[in-house]
Design a protein around this motif. Structure first.
Motif, PDB file in Angstrom:
ATOM      1  N   PHE A   1     -35.461  10.816 -34.378  1.00 36.64           N
ATOM      2  CA  PHE A   1     -34.673  11.668 -35.272  1.00 36.64           C
ATOM      3  C   PHE A   1     -33.175  11.407 -35.077  1.00 36.64           C
ATOM      4  N   PRO A   2     -32.617  11.597 -33.869  1.00 37.12           N
ATOM      5  CA  PRO A   2     -31.195  11.264 -33.682  1.00 37.12           C
ATOM      6  C   PRO A   2     -30.928   9.764 -33.697  1.00 37.12           C
ATOM      7  N   SER A   3     -31.902   8.974 -33.233  1.00 34.48           N
ATOM      8  CA  SER A   3     -31.700   7.521 -33.191  1.00 34.48           C
ATOM      9  C   SER A   3     -31.501   6.948 -34.586  1.00 34.48           C
TER      10      SER A   3
ATOM     11  N   THR B   1     -19.079   7.306 -45.903  1.00 33.57           N
ATOM     12  CA  THR B   1     -20.277   6.504 -46.161  1.00 33.57           C
ATOM     13  C   THR B   1     -21.366   6.811 -45.144  1.00 33.57           C
ATOM     14  N   LEU B   2     -20.958   6.933 -43.871  1.00 37.63           N
ATOM     15  CA  LEU B   2     -21.912   7.269 -42.821  1.00 37.63           C
ATOM     16  C   LEU B   2     -22.560   8.626 -43.089  1.00 37.63           C
ATOM     17  N   ALA B   3     -21.755   9.587 -43.530  1.00 38.28           N
ATOM     18  CA  ALA B   3     -22.290  10.919 -43.831  1.00 38.28           C
ATOM     19  C   ALA B   3     -23.319  10.849 -44.957  1.00 38.28           C
ATOM     20  N   ALA B   4     -23.041  10.017 -45.955  1.00 36.96           N
ATOM     21  CA  ALA B   4     -23.978   9.878 -47.082  1.00 36.96           C
ATOM     22  C   ALA B   4     -25.287   9.249 -46.622  1.00 36.96           C
ATOM     23  N   ILE B   5     -25.186   8.194 -45.804  1.00 38.11           N
ATOM     24  CA  ILE B   5     -26.397   7.538 -45.296  1.00 38.11           C
ATOM     25  C   ILE B   5     -27.166   8.474 -44.383  1.00 38.11           C
ATOM     26  N   SER B   6     -26.439   9.172 -43.506  1.00 39.83           N
ATOM     27  CA  SER B   6     -27.082  10.087 -42.559  1.00 39.83           C
ATOM     28  C   SER B   6     -27.784  11.231 -43.283  1.00 39.83           C
ATOM     29  N   SER B   7     -27.206  11.677 -44.413  1.00 38.17           N
ATOM     30  CA  SER B   7     -27.860  12.758 -45.160  1.00 38.17           C
ATOM     31  C   SER B   7     -29.187  12.278 -45.730  1.00 38.17           C
ATOM     32  N   MET B   8     -29.220  11.019 -46.211  1.00 41.51           N
ATOM     33  CA  MET B   8     -30.479  10.453 -46.688  1.00 41.51           C
ATOM     34  C   MET B   8     -31.452  10.258 -45.532  1.00 41.51           C
ATOM     35  N   THR B   9     -30.914   9.804 -44.396  1.00 42.74           N
ATOM     36  CA  THR B   9     -31.759   9.609 -43.222  1.00 42.74           C
ATOM     37  C   THR B   9     -32.283  10.947 -42.715  1.00 42.74           C
ATOM     38  N   MET B  10     -31.446  11.990 -42.779  1.00 40.33           N
ATOM     39  CA  MET B  10     -31.897  13.309 -42.364  1.00 40.33           C
ATOM     40  C   MET B  10     -33.063  13.784 -43.231  1.00 40.33           C
TER      41      MET B  10
ATOM     42  N   THR C   1     -29.092   7.593 -25.443  1.00 40.67           N
ATOM     43  CA  THR C   1     -27.771   7.039 -25.751  1.00 40.67           C
ATOM     44  C   THR C   1     -27.794   5.518 -25.713  1.00 40.67           C
ATOM     45  N   GLY C   2     -28.523   4.957 -24.759  1.00 40.30           N
ATOM     46  CA  GLY C   2     -28.653   3.494 -24.701  1.00 40.30           C
ATOM     47  C   GLY C   2     -29.361   2.939 -25.909  1.00 40.30           C
ATOM     48  N   LEU C   3     -30.423   3.626 -26.359  1.00 40.89           N
ATOM     49  CA  LEU C   3     -31.160   3.183 -27.538  1.00 40.89           C
ATOM     50  C   LEU C   3     -30.266   3.138 -28.775  1.00 40.89           C
ATOM     51  N   ILE C   4     -29.372   4.119 -28.895  1.00 42.78           N
ATOM     52  CA  ILE C   4     -28.470   4.160 -30.049  1.00 42.78           C
ATOM     53  C   ILE C   4     -27.340   3.149 -29.893  1.00 42.78           C
ATOM     54  N   LEU C   5     -26.791   3.024 -28.686  1.00 36.70           N
ATOM     55  CA  LEU C   5     -25.683   2.089 -28.466  1.00 36.70           C
ATOM     56  C   LEU C   5     -26.061   0.644 -28.783  1.00 36.70           C
ATOM     57  N   VAL C   6     -27.306   0.271 -28.502  1.00 38.13           N
ATOM     58  CA  VAL C   6     -27.751  -1.094 -28.799  1.00 38.13           C
ATOM     59  C   VAL C   6     -27.611  -1.386 -30.293  1.00 38.13           C
ATOM     60  N   LYS C   7     -27.906  -0.381 -31.130  1.00 39.95           N
ATOM     61  CA  LYS C   7     -27.818  -0.563 -32.586  1.00 39.95           C
ATOM     62  C   LYS C   7     -26.367  -0.693 -33.050  1.00 39.95           C
ATOM     63  N   ILE C   8     -25.420  -0.243 -32.221  1.00 44.02           N
ATOM     64  CA  ILE C   8     -23.997  -0.354 -32.575  1.00 44.02           C
ATOM     65  C   ILE C   8     -23.410  -1.654 -32.034  1.00 44.02           C
TER      66      ILE C   8
ATOM     67  N   VAL D   1     -29.275   3.909 -36.559  1.00 45.36           N
ATOM     68  CA  VAL D   1     -29.619   3.075 -37.718  1.00 45.36           C
ATOM     69  C   VAL D   1     -28.545   3.191 -38.793  1.00 45.36           C
ATOM     70  N   ALA D   2     -28.087   4.424 -39.043  1.00 40.04           N
ATOM     71  CA  ALA D   2     -27.066   4.627 -40.084  1.00 40.04           C
ATOM     72  C   ALA D   2     -25.770   3.903 -39.734  1.00 40.04           C
ATOM     73  N   LEU D   3     -25.315   4.023 -38.482  1.00 40.76           N
ATOM     74  CA  LEU D   3     -24.081   3.360 -38.074  1.00 40.76           C
ATOM     75  C   LEU D   3     -24.224   1.838 -38.114  1.00 40.76           C
ATOM     76  N   GLY D   4     -25.369   1.343 -37.643  1.00 37.87           N
ATOM     77  CA  GLY D   4     -25.597  -0.099 -37.689  1.00 37.87           C
ATOM     78  C   GLY D   4     -25.592  -0.627 -39.112  1.00 37.87           C
ATOM     79  N   THR D   5     -26.158   0.162 -40.045  1.00 38.24           N
ATOM     80  CA  THR D   5     -26.183  -0.220 -41.456  1.00 38.24           C
ATOM     81  C   THR D   5     -24.777  -0.309 -42.024  1.00 38.24           C
ATOM     82  N   VAL D   6     -23.922   0.643 -41.659  1.00 40.30           N
ATOM     83  CA  VAL D   6     -22.540   0.653 -42.145  1.00 40.30           C
ATOM     84  C   VAL D   6     -21.723  -0.458 -41.500  1.00 40.30           C
ATOM     85  N   LEU D   7     -21.925  -0.676 -40.205  1.00 41.42           N
ATOM     86  CA  LEU D   7     -21.060  -1.586 -39.463  1.00 41.42           C
ATOM     87  C   LEU D   7     -21.298  -3.058 -39.780  1.00 41.42           C
ATOM     88  N   LEU D   8     -22.556  -3.485 -39.939  1.00 40.95           N
ATOM     89  CA  LEU D   8     -22.827  -4.918 -40.065  1.00 40.95           C
ATOM     90  C   LEU D   8     -22.118  -5.556 -41.262  1.00 40.95           C
ATOM     91  N   PRO D   9     -22.211  -4.985 -42.491  1.00 37.63           N
ATOM     92  CA  PRO D   9     -21.451  -5.604 -43.596  1.00 37.63           C
ATOM     93  C   PRO D   9     -19.937  -5.557 -43.380  1.00 37.63           C
TER      94      PRO D   9
END
Length: 517
Positions: A279-281, A6-15, A367-374, A286-294
């Protein structure tokens, strides 16, 4: 559900979104450069973005998604649909009022965000652009509502794709800006693109909502919808959520004000650096946070503490695996990346050098910017928003102290460094809070994981720095395609070194697979 798939699918759209975003920014740099006109657009666009992130994608999503997930797991379809209908009715009513106030009060908003523009021609231009773009918050708030619904039903692809439409509008607007508006007013084309992009992003979500039977039915009586206990519960959660998100957004507003006092072009340079950082953030955070919250909300609803901790552990390992090399890349390749992407047309060598400094500064805290979203969803899924509020307020104070120390010496790079380091403090405090509440217990093997990761990062960083130092990237402006090919070769070599090193040390893709209910 296979979370990695699922993360790969979201990340491909985000890419796809980020690639079109890079094309957009390359055109912005070529057609507008890092100029006073571009500064006005950047500062004006920050105003509806501020409110979007504060209320729509911030407080509203954090309050609405966990409650919607809970009702979907425990209540009837009728009750879930009633919640969606009533929340949408109240939201639309609030947005109509907000948009009118924003358009009328644009001069005051610009003064708040860009007081350094006062008394200059940039102030009037920023006010005009703000008035055109402010209704964007209305469209994007409704997009946040529909995205929250679709993500709860595990329909991640359409919400992840929607930003592509805004970028396509920007690309068309930039390309035709001169012919449509003339040299003096061509920047207005970008403002019009924001409005059109908001309409399209909302429209594309409607068919998916119809498909799952959750297209909101609006009522002409918002007072009745407001009396619904389910709506009141969402609003009650939004109160502390606004405080939690506002700390970050107020920091952005203050940084915007700092940027308005810097020399012409500084706000634009920081904006171009933001794009490289995001771009990486976005692709990961964002993609991981989207998958994780639900998924976390579902684990909470089923009182499965082991699964809850396991989800966070999986997210953190994947973040470290992918965010750290991205951070090293921004640090070691900042000049090469900035020159390759933006050194065209009106974007001159000075703008390249100044933007590259901000890119490298973002690399320090990426890395901190991304970790906050996780880490933050670990609290939101528990419907605990007060803890992130307290942490965000502490980080706000720390960030502004760093601004006082860094901005006089490093200008826009100082702003980027403060944001990144502030995010690292934020992530550290969120992690500590999750551990103290026993919401997260790290699985075994983290020390060995970091040791192997460190070796791969050192090898990758050394190769990247050595290759990039062999070329004068600014001097290659006349050979743009050769420069782009060389940059692509450097990036591919770095990726090959990094992932080959990990493979030799025993890392396998199957180790990062995660299946959840």
């Amino acid at each position: 559900m296979n979370l990695l798939k699922t993360l790969a699918a979201i990340s491909s759209m985000t890419m796809l979104s980020r690639i079109t975003g890079l094309i957009r920014d390359v055109l912005f740099g070529a057609y507008f450069g890092a100029t006073a006109m571009m500064d006005a657009y950047v500062q004006a666009f920050k105003i509806p973005n501020f409110f979007r992130r504060l209320f729509a994608e911030g407080a509203f999503s954090q309050a609405f998604v966990p409650i919607l997930a809970e009702y979907r797991n425990k209540s009837s379809d009728v009750e879930v649909k009633e919640l969606v209908d009533h929340v949408a009715t109240v939201l639309v009513c609030a947005l109509l009022i907000t948009c009118v106030l924003g358009v009328v009060g644009a001069p005051l908003l610009v003064l708040m965000f860009s007081s350094g523009f006062w008394g200059t021609s940039k102030f009037d231009l920023t006010v005009n652009l703000t008035r055109i773009m402010f209704p964007y918050i209305g469209f994007m708030s409704l997009v946040a509502l529909s995205s929250g619904i679709l993500n709860t039903w595990r329909r991640f692809k359409i919400p992840a794709f929607t930003p592509v439409l805004l970028n396509l509008c920007f690309i068309v607007a930039a390309y035709f800006s001169l012919s449509l508006f003339g040299k003096e007013k061509q920047i207005y084309a970008l403002a019009c693109a924001v409005f059109v992009g908001g309409v399209l992003q909302l429209a594309i979500q409607i068919p998916s909502l119809i498909q799952i039977g959750m297209l909101p039915k609006l009522s002409w009586n918002p007072a009745f919808a407001l009396r619904d206990p389910k709506v009141r519960r969402v609003l009650k959660q939004m109160g502390p959520a606004v405080l939690a998100v506002s700390a970050t957004q107020i920091s952005i507003m203050i940084n915007s004000t700092w940027a308005s006092f810097l020399p012409d072009g500084s706000a634009s340079q920081l904006n171009f650096a933001d794009r490289l950082m995001e771009f990486p953030s976005a692709m990961l955070g964002v993609a991981l946070g989207t998958v994780l919250l639900p998924s976390l909300s579902s684990a909470k609803a089923h009182a499965d503490k082991t699964e809850y901790s396991s989800l966070l552990d999986w997210g953190l390992r994947l973040t470290c695996l992918l965010a750290l090399p991205a951070a090293v890349g921004l640090l070691t390749l900042s000049d090469a990346l900035t020159a390759t992407l933006f050194h065209n047309g009106k974007f001159d060598a000075h703008a390249v050098n100044e933007t590259a400094k901000a890119v490298a500064a973002y690399g320090v805290g990426l890395t901190g910017l991304i970790l906050v979203k996780i880490l933050a969803p670990g609290f939101y899924a528990q419907q605990d928003i007060r803890t992130p509020v307290k942490i965000a307020l502490i980080v706000l104070v720390i960030t502004q102290i760093m601004n006082v120390l860094f901005v006089p010496f490093f200008h826009q790079a100082g702003l980027a460094l403060s944001v990144g380091l502030g995010a690292c403090f934020n992530a550290a405090l969120l992690y500590r809070g999750l551990r103290q509440r026993q919401l997260y217990t790290p699985s075994s093997g983290w020390l060995k994981f970091f040791a192997k990761l460190g070796v791969a990062l050192l090898l990758m960083g050394g190769v990247g720095f050595g290759l990039a130092a062999q070329l004068d990237w600014i001097a290659l402006q006349s050979n743009r395609w050769i420069r782009a090919a060389l940059m692509g070769g450097v990036i591919l070599t770095c990726m090959l070194v990094y992932f080959s090193s990990l493979f030799v040390m025993g890392f396998r893709l199957r180790d990062f697979r995660k299946v959840t209910r």
